[in-house]
Design a protein around this motif. Structure first.
Motif, PDB file in Angstrom:
ATOM      1  N   VAL A 287      -3.210 -99.278 -92.988  1.00 52.94           N
ATOM      2  CA  VAL A 287      -2.606-100.606 -92.994  1.00 52.94           C
ATOM      3  C   VAL A 287      -3.502-101.592 -93.735  1.00 52.94           C
ATOM      4  O   VAL A 287      -4.687-101.337 -93.989  1.00 52.94           O
ATOM      5  CB  VAL A 287      -2.368-101.117 -91.561  1.00 52.94           C
ATOM      6  CG1 VAL A 287      -1.419-100.195 -90.801  1.00 52.94           C
ATOM      7  CG2 VAL A 287      -3.690-101.269 -90.800  1.00 52.94           C
ATOM      8  N   ARG A 288      -2.917-102.727 -94.049  1.00 56.70           N
ATOM      9  CA  ARG A 288      -3.652-103.888 -94.539  1.00 56.70           C
ATOM     10  C   ARG A 288      -3.431-105.014 -93.543  1.00 56.70           C
ATOM     11  O   ARG A 288      -2.316-105.209 -93.053  1.00 56.70           O
ATOM     12  CB  ARG A 288      -3.156-104.320 -95.925  1.00 56.70           C
ATOM     13  CG  ARG A 288      -3.308-103.269 -96.999  1.00 56.70           C
ATOM     14  CD  ARG A 288      -2.788-103.815 -98.324  1.00 56.70           C
ATOM     15  NE  ARG A 288      -3.700-104.817 -98.875  1.00 56.70           N
ATOM     16  CZ  ARG A 288      -3.304-105.864 -99.615  1.00 56.70           C
ATOM     17  NH1 ARG A 288      -2.024-106.062 -99.841  1.00 56.70           N
ATOM     18  NH2 ARG A 288      -4.195-106.709-100.104  1.00 56.70           N
ATOM     19  N   LEU A 299      -7.660 -97.418 -91.730  1.00 57.93           N
ATOM     20  CA  LEU A 299      -6.858 -96.663 -90.765  1.00 57.93           C
ATOM     21  C   LEU A 299      -6.901 -97.375 -89.416  1.00 57.93           C
ATOM     22  O   LEU A 299      -7.979 -97.663 -88.894  1.00 57.93           O
ATOM     23  CB  LEU A 299      -7.432 -95.256 -90.613  1.00 57.93           C
ATOM     24  CG  LEU A 299      -6.658 -94.290 -89.714  1.00 57.93           C
ATOM     25  CD1 LEU A 299      -5.323 -93.911 -90.354  1.00 57.93           C
ATOM     26  CD2 LEU A 299      -7.496 -93.038 -89.440  1.00 57.93           C
ATOM     27  N   ALA A 300      -5.722 -97.676 -88.862  1.00 58.41           N
ATOM     28  CA  ALA A 300      -5.648 -98.284 -87.536  1.00 58.41           C
ATOM     29  C   ALA A 300      -5.917 -97.184 -86.509  1.00 58.41           C
ATOM     30  O   ALA A 300      -5.114 -96.263 -86.355  1.00 58.41           O
ATOM     31  CB  ALA A 300      -4.280 -98.914 -87.303  1.00 58.41           C
ATOM     32  N   VAL A 301      -7.066 -97.255 -85.838  1.00 61.54           N
ATOM     33  CA  VAL A 301      -7.474 -96.153 -84.975  1.00 61.54           C
ATOM     34  C   VAL A 301      -7.331 -96.437 -83.486  1.00 61.54           C
ATOM     35  O   VAL A 301      -7.248 -95.506 -82.683  1.00 61.54           O
ATOM     36  CB  VAL A 301      -8.929 -95.711 -85.263  1.00 61.54           C
ATOM     37  CG1 VAL A 301      -9.043 -95.150 -86.668  1.00 61.54           C
ATOM     38  CG2 VAL A 301      -9.913 -96.865 -85.060  1.00 61.54           C
ATOM     39  N   ASP A 302      -7.270 -97.723 -83.085  1.00 62.40           N
ATOM     40  CA  ASP A 302      -7.174 -97.985 -81.647  1.00 62.40           C
ATOM     41  C   ASP A 302      -6.892 -99.459 -81.402  1.00 62.40           C
ATOM     42  O   ASP A 302      -7.008-100.299 -82.297  1.00 62.40           O
ATOM     43  CB  ASP A 302      -8.479 -97.597 -80.947  1.00 62.40           C
ATOM     44  CG  ASP A 302      -8.301 -97.373 -79.437  1.00 62.40           C
ATOM     45  OD1 ASP A 302      -7.139 -97.386 -78.963  1.00 62.40           O
ATOM     46  OD2 ASP A 302      -9.309 -97.189 -78.741  1.00 62.40           O
ATOM     47  N   VAL A 310      -8.681-101.972 -83.847  1.00 63.39           N
ATOM     48  CA  VAL A 310      -9.835-101.323 -84.465  1.00 63.39           C
ATOM     49  C   VAL A 310      -9.373-100.683 -85.767  1.00 63.39           C
ATOM     50  O   VAL A 310      -8.501 -99.804 -85.772  1.00 63.39           O
ATOM     51  CB  VAL A 310     -10.455-100.264 -83.533  1.00 63.39           C
ATOM     52  CG1 VAL A 310     -11.685 -99.635 -84.199  1.00 63.39           C
ATOM     53  CG2 VAL A 310     -10.837-100.891 -82.194  1.00 63.39           C
ATOM     54  N   LEU A 311      -9.979-101.132 -86.866  1.00 64.53           N
ATOM     55  CA  LEU A 311      -9.606-100.679 -88.204  1.00 64.53           C
ATOM     56  C   LEU A 311     -10.804 -99.965 -88.830  1.00 64.53           C
ATOM     57  O   LEU A 311     -11.889-100.524 -88.920  1.00 64.53           O
ATOM     58  CB  LEU A 311      -9.208-101.886 -89.055  1.00 64.53           C
ATOM     59  CG  LEU A 311      -8.469-101.612 -90.361  1.00 64.53           C
ATOM     60  CD1 LEU A 311      -7.065-101.107 -90.079  1.00 64.53           C
ATOM     61  CD2 LEU A 311      -8.403-102.894 -91.194  1.00 64.53           C
ATOM     62  N   ALA A 314     -12.540 -97.400 -95.482  1.00 62.54           N
ATOM     63  CA  ALA A 314     -12.835 -96.185 -96.245  1.00 62.54           C
ATOM     64  C   ALA A 314     -14.311 -95.811 -96.164  1.00 62.54           C
ATOM     65  O   ALA A 314     -14.672 -94.631 -96.220  1.00 62.54           O
ATOM     66  CB  ALA A 314     -12.412 -96.379 -97.699  1.00 62.54           C
ATOM     67  N   SER A 315     -15.167 -96.790 -96.011  1.00 63.00           N
ATOM     68  CA  SER A 315     -16.610 -96.545 -95.901  1.00 63.00           C
ATOM     69  C   SER A 315     -17.009 -95.962 -94.558  1.00 63.00           C
ATOM     70  O   SER A 315     -18.149 -95.526 -94.376  1.00 63.00           O
ATOM     71  CB  SER A 315     -17.368 -97.859 -96.118  1.00 63.00           C
ATOM     72  OG  SER A 315     -17.070 -98.776 -95.066  1.00 63.00           O
ATOM     73  N   GLY A 316     -16.067 -95.961 -93.602  1.00 58.53           N
ATOM     74  CA  GLY A 316     -16.379 -95.518 -92.245  1.00 58.53           C
ATOM     75  C   GLY A 316     -16.726 -96.661 -91.320  1.00 58.53           C
ATOM     76  O   GLY A 316     -16.795 -96.481 -90.097  1.00 58.53           O
ATOM     77  N   LYS A 317     -16.925 -97.841 -91.863  1.00 64.66           N
ATOM     78  CA  LYS A 317     -17.216 -99.009 -91.046  1.00 64.66           C
ATOM     79  C   LYS A 317     -15.972 -99.408 -90.261  1.00 64.66           C
ATOM     80  O   LYS A 317     -14.860 -99.382 -90.776  1.00 64.66           O
ATOM     81  CB  LYS A 317     -17.663-100.171 -91.926  1.00 64.66           C
ATOM     82  CG  LYS A 317     -18.001-101.436 -91.150  1.00 64.66           C
ATOM     83  CD  LYS A 317     -18.426-102.560 -92.096  1.00 64.66           C
ATOM     84  CE  LYS A 317     -18.725-103.839 -91.313  1.00 64.66           C
ATOM     85  NZ  LYS A 317     -19.116-104.953 -92.212  1.00 64.66           N
ATOM     86  N   ARG A 318     -16.176 -99.806 -89.009  1.00 64.70           N
ATOM     87  CA  ARG A 318     -15.054-100.206 -88.164  1.00 64.70           C
ATOM     88  C   ARG A 318     -15.030-101.723 -87.978  1.00 64.70           C
ATOM     89  O   ARG A 318     -16.039-102.337 -87.640  1.00 64.70           O
ATOM     90  CB  ARG A 318     -15.126 -99.501 -86.806  1.00 64.70           C
ATOM     91  CG  ARG A 318     -14.847 -98.006 -86.908  1.00 64.70           C
ATOM     92  CD  ARG A 318     -14.572 -97.374 -85.570  1.00 64.70           C
ATOM     93  NE  ARG A 318     -14.075 -96.005 -85.726  1.00 64.70           N
ATOM     94  CZ  ARG A 318     -13.530 -95.283 -84.758  1.00 64.70           C
ATOM     95  NH1 ARG A 318     -13.418 -95.796 -83.534  1.00 64.70           N
ATOM     96  NH2 ARG A 318     -13.100 -94.062 -84.996  1.00 64.70           N
ATOM     97  N   GLN A 319     -13.869-102.287 -88.210  1.00 66.55           N
ATOM     98  CA  GLN A 319     -13.642-103.716 -87.999  1.00 66.55           C
ATOM     99  C   GLN A 319     -12.811-103.896 -86.735  1.00 66.55           C
ATOM    100  O   GLN A 319     -11.874-103.139 -86.483  1.00 66.55           O
ATOM    101  CB  GLN A 319     -12.890-104.325 -89.190  1.00 66.55           C
ATOM    102  CG  GLN A 319     -13.606-104.234 -90.513  1.00 66.55           C
ATOM    103  CD  GLN A 319     -14.713-105.278 -90.633  1.00 66.55           C
ATOM    104  OE1 GLN A 319     -14.909-106.128 -89.752  1.00 66.55           O
ATOM    105  NE2 GLN A 319     -15.459-105.204 -91.733  1.00 66.55           N
TER     106      GLN A 319
END
Length: 329
Positions: A287-288, A299-302, A310-311, A314-319
């Motif tokens: 998503v954006r 990727l919307a993960v949680d 929790v997004l 691509a770098s693996g960093k979570r926002q």
């Protein structure tokens, strides 16, 4: 503004309903409701103007034949099994926005749970300053006055509770494949069916007032939507192939929301997260998210117990995002 109990119209309707189609004499109604027969006649005339079919007989009295398909206060409260929500109802044919009316009456002392509902809105509010299309007689456009004991930073979580309540009520009544889109939308097959909006007034960090506005597309046909919305919006009727009772759905939503609101004030979002994840339209999808003037992609993960999305970039960093407008990549 004074908020009183059921008026004569509601008490008269209650008596006629209890008679289950049998006649009740004017004198009996007069004694039961403690008003003159003339007042009974006047009230019957007013109810007929509202769309109630009430048969009158010079010797037998009155009996209720049918009720109108209108979101009238007496109809909403009839049979509603809530302790707080919609125990006070203000019903309108048309308003600019039910949120605006709810805010005004809240300032005048409307108690928690007061419901403002309209057949149509001329300037219905959506998120991010958008307008909600609210034509007459086919949808549910309503707002609740809430006075929760909570920090202002957590108010957006109420929109998550509201969206989940709408989704559950829709699923229980229709078994349609409803999904929730963080933070406040209800979708079917990717098209928007309902939305929730919160407006807040706070004293410092403490909330004084929340107006929770909900819009649900119920009985619109596909062609009833403006052309620019037809590929984005849907309705229960469009998905189900038939119309449903707006009144019953409204009562369902009110009961579902009250249950979640009570739990939310005790335990926050924790009791609802598993169900939210099950119904989520965006989890495990790319998503954006627009947050103000910034864009986040990943990727919307949680969804966390704070309500944060929790997004994973691509770098693996979570926002962890507490607000934003989601679109798909």
């Amino acid at each position: 503004m004074v908020f009183s109990g059921p008026g004569l119209d509601e008490r008269l309707l209650a008596s006629l309903r209890e008679a289950t189609g049998e006649y009740l004499s004017g004198s009996l109604l007069s004694q039961r409701l403690r008003v003159s027969p003339g007042f009974i006649h006047q009230e019957v005339s007013e109810l007929r103007k509202q769309g109630y079919e009430i048969e009158g007989h010079p010797h037998l009295g009155y009996r209720l034949i049918s009720s109108p398909d209108l979101l009238l206060s007496q109809e909403i409260r009839h049979g509603l099994q809530t302790a707080t929500m919609a125990r006070r109802v203000l019903s309108y044919r048309r308003v600019r926005s039910t949120n605006e009316v709810a805010l005004q009456i809240a300032h005048n002392g409307a108690p928690e749970g007061t419901l403002v509902v309209a057949e149509s809105q001329t300037a219905g509010k959506g998120r991010l300053g958008k307008t909600w299309y609210s034509p007459p007689g086919v949808g549910l456009w309503f707002s609740l006055v809430l006075r929760p004991h909570m920090e202002s930073s957590k108010v957006f979580q109420l929109a998550i509770c509201g969206a989940l309540a709408v989704a559950e009520a829709l699923y229980q009544r229709t078994h349609l494949p409803v999904r929730v889109k963080w933070p406040n939308d209800v979708l079917i097959r990717g098209k928007k069916l309902a939305g929730v909006l919160t407006e807040t007034q706070a004293d410092g960090d403490l909330v004084q007032l929340v107006i929770l506005g909900i819009g649900i597309n119920v009985n619109q046909g596909v062609d009833d939507f403006p052309e620019d919305l037809r590929d984005k919006a849907t309705s229960v009727r469009a998905e189900l192939g038939r119309s449903i009772s707006r009144l019953n759905l409204l009562q369902d939503v009110l009961m579902e929301f009250e249950e979640r609101y009570q739990k939310f004030q005790e335990r926050g979002l924790t009791p609802f997260l598993e169900r939210w994840r099950q119904l989520s339209w965006i989890l495990n999808r790319r998503v954006r998210v627009q947050v103000g003037g910034r864009w986040f992609s990943g990727l919307a993960v949680d969804i966390e117990d704070t309500g944060a999305l929790v997004l994973e970039e691509a770098s693996g960093k979570r926002q962890r995002l507490l607000a934003g407008d989601v679109s798909f990549q």
